[in-house]
Design an enzyme around this catalytic site. Structure first.
Site, PDB file in Angstrom:
ATOM      1  N   ASP A 142     -18.793 -10.423  -3.437  1.00 16.99           N
ATOM      2  CA  ASP A 142     -19.930  -9.020  -2.950  1.00 16.99           C
ATOM      3  C   ASP A 142     -18.648  -8.079  -3.399  1.00 16.99           C
ATOM      4  O   ASP A 142     -17.636  -7.885  -3.887  1.00 16.99           O
ATOM      5  CB  ASP A 142     -20.223  -8.806  -1.920  1.00 16.99           C
ATOM      6  CG  ASP A 142     -18.792  -8.439  -0.436  1.00 16.99           C
ATOM      7  OD1 ASP A 142     -18.506  -7.867  -0.611  1.00 16.99           O
ATOM      8  OD2 ASP A 142     -18.694  -9.976   0.344  1.00 16.99           O
ATOM      9  N   MET A 143     -19.321  -6.562  -3.955  1.00 19.30           N
ATOM     10  CA  MET A 143     -18.764  -5.222  -4.286  1.00 19.30           C
ATOM     11  C   MET A 143     -17.566  -5.052  -3.150  1.00 19.30           C
ATOM     12  O   MET A 143     -16.560  -4.185  -3.905  1.00 19.30           O
ATOM     13  CB  MET A 143     -19.804  -4.554  -4.668  1.00 19.30           C
ATOM     14  CG  MET A 143     -19.657  -3.171  -5.248  1.00 19.30           C
ATOM     15  SD  MET A 143     -21.008  -2.445  -5.521  1.00 19.30           S
ATOM     16  CE  MET A 143     -20.309  -0.544  -6.520  1.00 19.30           C
TER      17      MET A 143
END
Length: 325
Positions: A142-143
């Site tokens: 995830d970012m």
């Protein structure tokens, strides 16, 4: 008018009163393409990625019967192929097979793993050198997380690394708020109920303690969305920093954030051997998702089932005569 005096117009024309709908006949795929229909990429996407034509123009080439896969003419747009393992030709000219490439990337925070991003955010593929052709990330991170992610054009290996049946282990260093005690570690090992079922870590240990936090090493063999953060949130610890340090036998090592390196031939061999061993190892993922993790949870689960069944039988519905049944 007598009830039998009305004439049925369907009977007059000789048609049946019951209309039957026929299912459309779908041709069965040939044995040669059973595997390619289930795996791989869509043929028009492969043609477009090879620079033959645009996606829409590639679809027209297929419909015109100008594309062959392993010597068989393909006219269906839904056909999936593996460019690395199948012979594809357009108008008799074979598509050149791409050279396989394998890279390890230290993804920094704020970088996304998607191939295309409408928001224009920086992508993992933007960190790669130019001129490498079409490459894609294996799995996701995830970012707001950082760490190791593999990038390749080997679709078969990428599928083996991400498929749940292989249970490829991924190792994370996780910094959380508060001091994590043995009770919390035991909960993580036994399993915690998430929205889609029970999940538990393969391994967890405390690496170090800080003034207001703890650094954990966690190993998971599943790829659910934000699983590490969700597990730790359920036991009362917020993740401050999450770094993936290993995927199977491939380690992040001392790579600085944002750097890229090509995997060695020895690392690729180890990775393939690891996937083969992981496939032979028994996994109980479905059982872990559906069944409670502790004896107390099993008992409460049985009680809830019995209460639900008792409530269902106690709710009497009136029959047609207005009584109880």
């Amino acid at each position: 008018m007598p009830p039998n005096s009305r004439k049925n117009p369907r009977r007059k024309t000789g048609l049946s009163t019951r209309t039957r709908t026929r299912r459309p006949i779908t041709p069965r795929p040939s044995p040669q393409h059973k595997k390619s229909d289930a795996e791989g990429e869509r043929l028009q996407k492969v043609l477009a990625a090879a620079g033959i034509a645009s996606r829409r123009e590639s679809e027209q080439l297929i419909l015109e019967g100008r594309v062959e896969v392993d010597g068989q003419t393909i006219v269906e747009l839904g056909t999936r192929v593996d460019r690395l393992r199948q012979n594809i030709s357009v108008d008799g000219e074979p598509l050149p097979r791409p050279k396989l490439a394998y890279y390890a990337v230290h993804k920094p925070e704020g970088v996304v793993c998607t191939t295309k991003d409408p928001s224009g955010r920086p992508r993992v593929t933007d960190l790669l050198p130019s001129g490498l052709g079409r490459l894609f990330s294996v799995g996701r991170l995830d970012m707001s997380s950082e760490g190791l992610i593999l990038v390749t054009n080997d679709g078969a290996l990428a599928n083996e690394l991400t498929h749940p049946r292989h249970g490829v282990e991924k190792t994370y260093d996780v910094q959380v708020t508060g001091h994590v005690d043995q009770t919390v570690l035991s909960k993580l090992r036994k399993g915690i109920h998430l929205a889609e079922g029970f999940a538990r870590v393969v391994h967890v240990r405390t690496k170090s303690r800080r003034k207001n936090g703890t650094v954990l090493e966690m190993v998971l063999d599943e790829g659910r969305n934000r699983e590490v953060r969700r597990l730790l949130a359920r036991v009362g610890h917020r993740v401050q920093r999450l770094t993936r340090v290993a995927i199977g036998p491939i380690r992040l090592g001392e790579m600085p954030a944002g750097t890229v390196r090509r995997l060695t031939s020895e690392e690729i061999k180890k990775l393939r051997a690891y996937v083969r061993q992981a496939e032979q190892k028994p996994h109980n993922n479905q059982k872990r998702l559906d069944r409670p993790a502790t004896r107390q949870a099993v008992l409460s689960w049985r009680d809830r089932k019995q209460q639900a069944a008792a409530g269902k039988h106690s709710a009497k519905k009136p029959n047609r005569r207005g009584g109880q049944r």
